[in-house]
Design an enzyme around this catalytic site. Structure first.
Site, short mmCIF file in Angstrom:
data_model
loop_
_atom_site.label_atom_id
_atom_site.label_comp_id
_atom_site.label_asym_id
_atom_site.label_seq_id
_atom_site.Cartn_x
_atom_site.Cartn_y
_atom_site.Cartn_z
N TYR A 1 -10.43 41.22 93.72
CA TYR A 1 -10.01 42.63 93.67
C TYR A 1 -10.63 43.41 94.83
O TYR A 1 -9.95 44.21 95.48
CB TYR A 1 -10.45 43.27 92.33
CG TYR A 1 -9.92 44.68 92.16
CD1 TYR A 1 -8.72 44.92 91.49
CD2 TYR A 1 -10.60 45.78 92.70
CE1 TYR A 1 -8.22 46.19 91.36
CE2 TYR A 1 -10.10 47.06 92.58
CZ TYR A 1 -8.91 47.26 91.90
OH TYR A 1 -8.41 48.53 91.78
N PHE B 1 12.04 58.18 111.96
CA PHE B 1 12.76 57.22 111.15
C PHE B 1 13.02 57.89 109.80
O PHE B 1 12.33 58.82 109.42
CB PHE B 1 11.90 55.96 111.00
CG PHE B 1 12.50 54.95 110.07
CD1 PHE B 1 13.67 54.29 110.42
CD2 PHE B 1 11.90 54.65 108.86
CE1 PHE B 1 14.22 53.37 109.56
CE2 PHE B 1 12.45 53.72 108.01
CZ PHE B 1 13.62 53.08 108.35
N ASP B 2 14.00 57.41 109.03
CA ASP B 2 14.41 58.15 107.83
C ASP B 2 13.28 58.39 106.81
O ASP B 2 13.09 59.51 106.34
CB ASP B 2 15.67 57.57 107.17
CG ASP B 2 15.59 56.07 106.87
OD1 ASP B 2 14.54 55.47 107.17
OD2 ASP B 2 16.56 55.52 106.34
N ASP C 1 4.10 55.46 115.20
CA ASP C 1 4.85 54.80 114.13
C ASP C 1 5.19 53.43 114.71
O ASP C 1 6.09 53.29 115.53
CB ASP C 1 6.09 55.63 113.78
CG ASP C 1 6.89 55.01 112.64
OD1 ASP C 1 6.51 53.92 112.16
OD2 ASP C 1 7.90 55.61 112.24
N ALA D 1 6.16 50.23 113.83
CA ALA D 1 6.88 49.10 113.23
C ALA D 1 7.24 48.01 114.24
O ALA D 1 7.12 46.84 113.95
CB ALA D 1 8.14 49.60 112.52
N LYS E 1 8.44 44.38 109.93
CA LYS E 1 9.25 44.12 111.12
C LYS E 1 8.51 43.13 112.03
O LYS E 1 8.56 41.94 111.80
CB LYS E 1 9.55 45.44 111.86
CG LYS E 1 10.61 46.28 111.20
CD LYS E 1 10.10 47.13 110.08
CE LYS E 1 11.14 48.11 109.60
NZ LYS E 1 10.54 49.32 109.07
N HIS F 1 21.18 58.21 101.46
CA HIS F 1 22.01 57.06 101.84
C HIS F 1 21.71 55.80 101.04
O HIS F 1 22.56 54.94 100.90
CB HIS F 1 21.90 56.78 103.34
CG HIS F 1 20.51 56.55 103.82
ND1 HIS F 1 19.56 57.55 103.82
CD2 HIS F 1 19.90 55.45 104.29
CE1 HIS F 1 18.43 57.05 104.29
NE2 HIS F 1 18.60 55.79 104.59
#
Ligand SMILES: *Cc1c(COP(=O)(O)O)cnc(C)c1O
Length: 463
Positions: A73, A125-126, A216, A218, A259, A453
């Site tokens: 843990y 990004f969304d 960001d 990714a 990604k 979406h």
């Protein structure tokens, strides 16, 4: 003439059979899904290009790592292996694992953003946009002009428009800009890269106005591949050196590891300064939302696969093959005269659906029309990156108009072969050749208030 395909630097050890459906079955399936690609079953898709996120094929070494995951843990050895790898690659002083990219956003963004604040990005990004709004702030996209013109072949179309960014800072007041976010590669602009120079310039402006800069991250590895290929100052550096230099310009990063880290689940937050007072806040938020800070919502085995994937993702032979797959598909589209955000970005073509369906207005979602036709034609699942995804203005509720109406073919890493790529090109050509037969687009019959979406119901617009 299509260019030569760069051969895979791996071979196949395990296979996953695919379902083959008829066109009639697919027409039935997409209708049942209310014309929403996210509501199709995975088993109803022959080639699944909905996203390159978490859909990658792990290596034998990663699978072996899974067996060695330490599920303690607190303080699991897999946590330390992951943190050491991430510190080694990004050069940051503090690394927090989280279960995926949006978890990083949820944990980090409220520490900078609140009512009345703004966040500026080369393009949100969304989910990133959603987390800015959920924190009470407002997102402002500030992509360079080249990025908005799909047919203009320019390098680094993902860049921030630095001049415009400074104007926005002056107009809104530096004290009201909570965060600047550099998305690398620029996903919504078509996986277009950001240059080292642009990152440096953005960093200088942020320092001048004392605004924190977040990456960001990714697709940091694909971005670094483009930097090495196209930017003179970095051509003799290794991918790892480029990553480290790029990240040195920012204060922190949020990352979806689904990604470029080539795993199925994972993410992280990185903070450059190991003494940053932010770290305590991140740990506290993480314990509330994600789990104890040494596992952050992940299994020990996931952390182990992440630690290995971090290095596999920056391997130059792999990146050359990955980019070669994109270039090959792009050359087939060029031969057929199909427009896309050009030159092709890092994770697949963003097809200019407005060029294929010039007679369909943005509020009938040309990008969604193309996605539906590709599915009917060949069982290829893609998604709209246009007005349908952009959604409504959070203040007025009115449908926003996207700069571009794209359909994205996001290509998972190490999953599909050259013949699959050929099927993608053939299907696009077939659908384009019959585009005039599609008279109308789609309307929304139900939508949730945010990130619509993923869940909305659509129906064909009738005469
Ligand atoms: C995927 C992605 C995210 C969100 O990550 P998830 O792992 O899907 O939550 C954020 N930013 C960019 C640029 C992405 O591509």
């Amino acid at each position: 003439m299509a260019i030569k395909y760069v051969p895979e630097p791996f071979r196949i050890k395990m296979v996953e059979p695919l379902t083959m459906m008829t066109r009639a079955e697919r027409e039935e399936a997409i209708k049942r899904a209310d014309y929403n690609m996210f509501r199709l079953k995975g088993s109803e898709c022959y080639i699944d290009l909905l996203t390159d996120s978490g859909t990658n094929a792990m290596s034998d070494k990663q699978w072996a790592g899974i067996m060695q995951g330490d599920e303690a843990y607190a303080g699991a050895s897999s946590y330390y292996r992951f943190v050491d790898a991430a510190k080694d690659i990004f050069g940051y002083g503090f690394i927090q694992p989280v279960h995926q990219g949006r978890a990083a956003e949820k944990v980090l963004f409220p520490t900078f953003l609140s009512q009345g604040k703004y966040a500026i990005s080369n393009m949100f990004f969304d989910t990133t946009r959603a987390h800015v709004i959920l924190a009470g702030a407002r997102p402002i996209d500030c992509c360079c002009e080249e990025g908005k013109n799909p047919s203009l072949r320019a390098k680094f179309k993902g860049n921030m428009d630095v001049e415009k960014m400074e104007e926005i800072i002056k107009e809104k007041g530096a004290e009201n800009i909570g965060l600047v976010v550099m998305t690398i590669t620029n996903n919504s602009a078509g996986g277009q890269p950001v240059s080292m120079k642009n990152m440096r310039e953005v960093s200088e402006v942020c320092k001048k106005y004392n605004i924190p800069l977040n990456i960001d991250a990714a697709r940091y590895a694909e971005n670094s591949y483009f930097v090495k290929r196209d930017e003179e100052e970095c051509k003799d550096m290794t991918i790892k050196e480029i990553v480290k230099k790029m990240f040195s310009y920012a204060d922190m990063c949020t990352m979806s590891a689904k990604k470029d880290t080539i795993v199925n689940m994972g993410g992280m937050i990185g903070i450059k300064d190991p003494e940053s007072p932010l770290i305590l806040k991140i740990k506290a938020n993480c314990i509330s939302y994600e789990g104890f800070y040494t596992y952050g919502g992940l299994n020990g085995r996931d952390l182990e696969a992440l630690a290995i994937g971090l290095y596999e993702g920056i391997d130059e032979n792999y990146l050359k093959y990955r980019n070669g797959q994109m270039e090959y598909l792009a050359s087939r589209l060029d031969d057929a005269g199909i427009a896309y955000q050009a030159p092709i970005g890092g994770h697949g073509p963003f097809i200019d659906a407005a060029q294929i369906y010039p007679h369909i207005p943005y509020y009938e979602f040309p990008g969604q029309v193309l996605a539906i036709e590709l599915y009917k034609e060949a069982g290829i699942r893609t998604c709209d990156i246009g007005s349908y995804m952009l959604g409504n203005d959070p203040d007025t509720g009115k449908q926003l108009r996207s700069d571009n109406e794209f359909t994205r073919l996001a290509i998972p890493r190490r999953v599909y072969t050259q013949s699959h790529i050929d099927i993608m090109a053939d299907a696009l050509i077939e659908v384009r050749d019959h585009a005039k037969e599609i008279r109308h687009g789609y309307k929304i019959t139900w939508e949730p208030p945010i990130l619509r979406h993923f869940q909305a119901s659509l129906a064909p617009v009738e005469n």
